[in-house]
Enzyme design. Structure first.
Site, PDB file in Angstrom:
ATOM      1  N   ASP A 289      39.861  47.212  36.812  1.00  0.00           N
ATOM      2  CA  ASP A 289      39.413  46.666  36.880  1.00  0.00           C
ATOM      3  C   ASP A 289      38.729  45.274  38.081  1.00  0.00           C
ATOM      4  O   ASP A 289      38.505  45.728  39.279  1.00  0.00           O
ATOM      5  CB  ASP A 289      40.915  45.528  36.068  1.00  0.00           C
ATOM      6  CG  ASP A 289      40.730  44.605  35.704  1.00  0.00           C
ATOM      7  OD1 ASP A 289      39.637  43.773  35.057  1.00  0.00           O
ATOM      8  OD2 ASP A 289      41.792  43.479  36.759  1.00  0.00           O
TER       9      ASP A 289
ATOM     10  N   ASP B   8      45.694  44.551  37.665  1.00  0.00           N
ATOM     11  CA  ASP B   8      46.925  43.483  38.821  1.00  0.00           C
ATOM     12  C   ASP B   8      47.076  43.579  37.093  1.00  0.00           C
ATOM     13  O   ASP B   8      48.237  41.814  37.277  1.00  0.00           O
ATOM     14  CB  ASP B   8      45.964  42.441  40.147  1.00  0.00           C
ATOM     15  CG  ASP B   8      45.102  41.571  38.885  1.00  0.00           C
ATOM     16  OD1 ASP B   8      44.291  41.712  38.512  1.00  0.00           O
ATOM     17  OD2 ASP B   8      45.028  40.611  39.662  1.00  0.00           O
TER      18      ASP B   8
ATOM     19  N   ASP C 159      46.002  44.568  32.037  1.00  0.00           N
ATOM     20  CA  ASP C 159      45.518  45.619  32.889  1.00  0.00           C
ATOM     21  C   ASP C 159      46.973  46.723  32.610  1.00  0.00           C
ATOM     22  O   ASP C 159      46.921  48.100  32.574  1.00  0.00           O
ATOM     23  CB  ASP C 159      45.756  46.112  33.818  1.00  0.00           C
ATOM     24  CG  ASP C 159      44.501  45.359  34.124  1.00  0.00           C
ATOM     25  OD1 ASP C 159      43.905  45.479  32.996  1.00  0.00           O
ATOM     26  OD2 ASP C 159      44.196  44.194  35.500  1.00  0.00           O
TER      27      ASP C 159
END
Length: 787
Positions: free
Chosen positions: A320, A516, A520
């Site tokens: 990410d 995080d 996600d």
């Protein structure tokens, strides 16, 4: 030899802790008693002691064998039982007693190794606070930790564990974060800064305002993961079981052949003795658990040995962007004020108003003002309109901070600020004072300082495909991907899109996903190995992940990769070496050159050797470390701190150039003089100190002075441009103004030096400052630092 999962009857670990030492003491005492009896001329008593030792070891050995067979495996426990029984049958009682001691010693060493290796994981559980001190007015009461609510004021005394996540309200705190981060250094947190649960107050008593409950705090999520952590039957351990499937029949074949061809049952027993126990069943679990422990000390909590093994096999990494590759929170990059106004005054008014706003941009503005030591005022009549901004009264002025309609932006400087925000992919927060547009604050989510170096380390660790998934816009995402040299970019991704992308990558290769946020969590669960940035990440992502980075540093993933591959290497090395030595000893015994008693002693030495070798996984790979002298670490922290200060000031160069480009008047000349004064008084002394102190200190750890040669050349160019600006100023002072023929070259010097300094700072931070294992605000580093 068997591992902990084969303990009879599922005995509790606490009970096992006494079983192995008790067994060792019993059989060792019997062996010693027999030796004493034999020495004083009582062979009958000696044989009795040795028989007793053999029988005492035989009982649990049979149990371990049954437990293994009941799971559908016929492991080397069979060899242990056959060798003990064989020594009794052929009358080799001393050999039986030696095997008994060997079995007991091996199990005790195995248990001790696992206790040592899991010490760091248990330390997390032992640190869990059960109560907290809550202050209501002037009254402080001790309450159960579950009674703490968001907004409560919690008092943390010296030596206590911070019970919940919160923000410090006073006084500044000195914290020991080693339990979470693995860093042995104390850090200072100022008023207003966030503090995570699980860290220890290493200074005086301070207070925090809780920002989450105990259940939702950082430490609670990590502890829930740690409770499930341990060396499960990872693929490398199953590999040991597969080795055992052919090692057992090979052992029996050699023993039977020795018996048939020599007619001596003693030779067959000697073969069984040197094959007992198989070292691979010791080496693999100890190496894997040691790897888990090392990762824990580095601030990486791994759910299982299986996750560690898969991490060592991974070839694809999906990441990410926000909060993983970037800091995950915006930071002020510049404050642009209307010509003639002081940007610091505008920032102070905006930050004073934003103190009461929970918006993420407001937090960044307040943080920037506090960093600049601006004194904030208490606002009044504060109202906030979601999606637009906040307004109120500060020091008698009506202040608005936030978005503005396009029709309100008519000034030339404001249009230039909008264009600059678009070019820099920055967010912009406008400041209006008494209905007058006075300033614009630029904010960006900065790239993590360690990200470029970490990406290079990850590629060296064996990851050949790096992919970024983000819900962010394409433009800022493409900029990050370009800087880091990623192989693939997917922008504007929804949580479902992320899951599908991860599944595609997982179907093609062993895939690691790092994230995080709550969005996600599904992608982390879909990956072969999910890694959560747990320091500020959501509880959902931490729970869905196989691995949690307890400290807010992406380079810990590279550390975990190094640990995973090193642990696997050590496990295989120890297992293969132990099996090879046992096989050689079996052949020697089959030829009649190694009697059972001597074979038992030899096998004991082999077992100890493989256990000691497996424990090398605790230290990590020597190739993954750069040895930094303590003084070099202190220099790195010093200059990293100076970079943080200077970075905010180099904007003087661009400000001077902008003013000169608009109006080459006396105010522009004054701005250029301010910029030059900054260069002479602050920047050039910093660069000179780096050249004469830091770079020579880095030559040893980096292997050559050539490692800093390009940076030295940049220093020379910085000096040249600063001197050229000074020459222009001398010419301008002589005439009282900047001549027309000076403007183009002076603009090139100012803009060029501003760009060069930004690039130079980034290069030094990525190449050198990331060698130091902490932020620049911390104290000096330890001598051994991760590469």
């Amino acid at each position: 030899m068997v591992t902990e999962h084969s303990v009879p009857g599922g005995w509790a670990p606490g009970l096992r802790r006494w079983i192995e030492p008790g067994l060792l003491v019993s059989v060792a005492s019997a062996l010693a008693g027999g030796l004493i009896a034999w020495a004083v001329g009582s062979p009958g008593v000696a044989d009795g002691c040795w028989i007793a030792a053999t029988v005492v070891a035989l009982v649990p050995a049979v149990w371990w064998m049954v437990a293994t067979i009941s799971k559908g495996r016929a492991g080397v426990d069979v060899i242990a039982v056959l060798s003990l029984v064989g020594t009794l049958v052929v009358g080799e009682y001393l050999a039986g007693a030696l095997i008994a001691v060997m079995l007991a010693t091996g199990r005790t060493l195995d248990a001790a190794a696992q206790r040592r290796a899991t010490h760091d994981l248990r330390a997390l559980l032992e640190h869990v606070p059960r109560s907290a001190r809550r202050r209501c007015g002037s009254e402080v009461t001790t309450v159960a930790i579950d009674d703490i609510a968001v907004g409560d004021i919690v008092v943390v005394a010296a030596g206590e564990v911070v019970p919940v996540d919160g923000r410090i309200i006073g006084p500044p705190a000195v914290l020991d974060e080693s339990v979470l981060t693995g860093e042995p250094l104390q850090v200072e947190r100022d008023i207003g800064e966030p503090v995570r649960s699980g860290v220890v107050d290493a200074g005086a008593t301070f207070e925090i305002r809780a920002t989450s409950t105990a259940q939702d705090s950082t430490y609670a999520g990590i502890v829930r993961l740690a409770e499930r952590a341990g060396a499960e039957n990872a693929p490398i351990v199953r590999l040991a079981d597969r080795y055992a499937t052919w090692f057992l029949p090979l052992t029996l074949l050699i023993a039977a052949g020795a018996w048939v061809f020599s007619g001596s049952l003693v030779r067959a027993v000697a073969v069984l003795v040197v094959a007992t126990p198989c070292p691979l069943l010791l080496a693999a679990p100890v190496a894997i658990v040691s790897g888990l422990s090392r990762a824990s000390r580095q601030g990486v909590i791994i759910r299982s040995g299986g996750a560690l093994e898969n991490l060592g096999h991974a070839t694809t990494l999906v990441m990410d962007k926000t909060g993983t590759l970037t800091a995950g929170r915006p930071a002020v990059t510049d404050v642009i004020a209307v010509p003639g106004d002081d940007p610091a005054d505008a920032l102070r008014l905006a930050a004073s108003l934003d103190q009461l706003s929970p918006h993420v941009l407001a937090e960044a503005i307040v943080t920037e003002a506090l960093t600049r030591d601006l004194v904030l005022s208490l606002p009044s009549d504060v109202t906030e309109q979601p999606g637009r901004g906040v307004r109120g009264v500060v020091d008698g002025h009506r202040v608005e901070v936030g978005k503005l309609s396009d029709t309100a932006i008519g000034d030339h400087w404001a249009r230039a600020a909008l264009n600059r925000a678009a070019l820099d992919s920055a967010a912009i927060s406008w400041i209006v004072v008494d209905d007058r547009l006075t300033a614009a604050i630029m904010l960006r989510d900065p790239l993590r300082r360690h990200a470029p170096r970490t990406v290079r380390r990850l590629r060296r660790a064996g990851l050949d495909r790096l992919v970024m998934l983000t819900g962010d816009r394409l433009e800022p995402a493409r900029e990050v991907a370009t800087v880091l040299g990623l192989d693939e970019l997917y922008a504007g991704q929804s949580p479902a899109d992320k899951v599908h992308a991860v599944q595609r990558e997982r179907d093609a290769a062993v895939t690691v996903m790092v994230g995080d946020g709550v969005n996600d969590a599904p992608a982390l669960a879909a990956a072969t190995v999910g890694v959560a940035m747990g320091a500020r990440g959501s509880t959902a992502s931490s729970e869905a992940a196989d691995i949690v980075l307890a400290t807010d540093r992406l380079d810990r993933l590279a550390d975990a990769m190094d640990t995973a591959r090193w642990s696997r290497h050590i496990a295989i090395q120890s297992a293969v070496a132990g099996m090879s030595l046992s096989l050689i000893a079996m052949i020697i015994a089959a030829l009649g050159l190694l009697p059972p008693a001597a074979g038992a002693l030899l096998q004991e030495a082999i077992d100890v050797a493989v256990i000691v070798n497996a424990l090398r996984a605790l230290r990590g790979s020597p190739a993954a470390r750069v040895q930094l002298p303590a003084e070099t670490g202190r220099l790195l922290y010093r200059f990293a701190g100076e970079h943080d200060e200077l970075r905010d000031t180099i904007g003087l160069l661009r400000t001077a150039a902008d003013r000169l480009a608009r109006h080459p008047d006396r105010r522009a000349l004054s701005a250029v003089e301010d910029a030059h004064r900054f260069l002479v008084d602050r920047l050039l002394p910093h660069e000179t100190a780096e050249e004469t102190q830091l770079y020579p200190a880095l030559a040893g750890p980096l292997g050559s002075s050539e490692a800093t040669a390009t940076m030295s050349r940049t220093h020379a160019e910085i000096q040249r441009l600063a001197t050229r600006i000074g020459t222009h100023l001398r010419l301008a002072r002589a005439t009282g103004h900047i001549a027309t023929d000076q403007i183009d070259d002076l603009l090139a010097c100012l803009y060029g030096l501003h760009t060069l300094l930004r690039l130079h700072f980034l290069q030094e931070e990525e190449n050198y400052f990331t060698l130091a294992d902490d932020d620049a605000s911390s104290h000096p580093a330890t001598p051994s630092l991760q590469q």
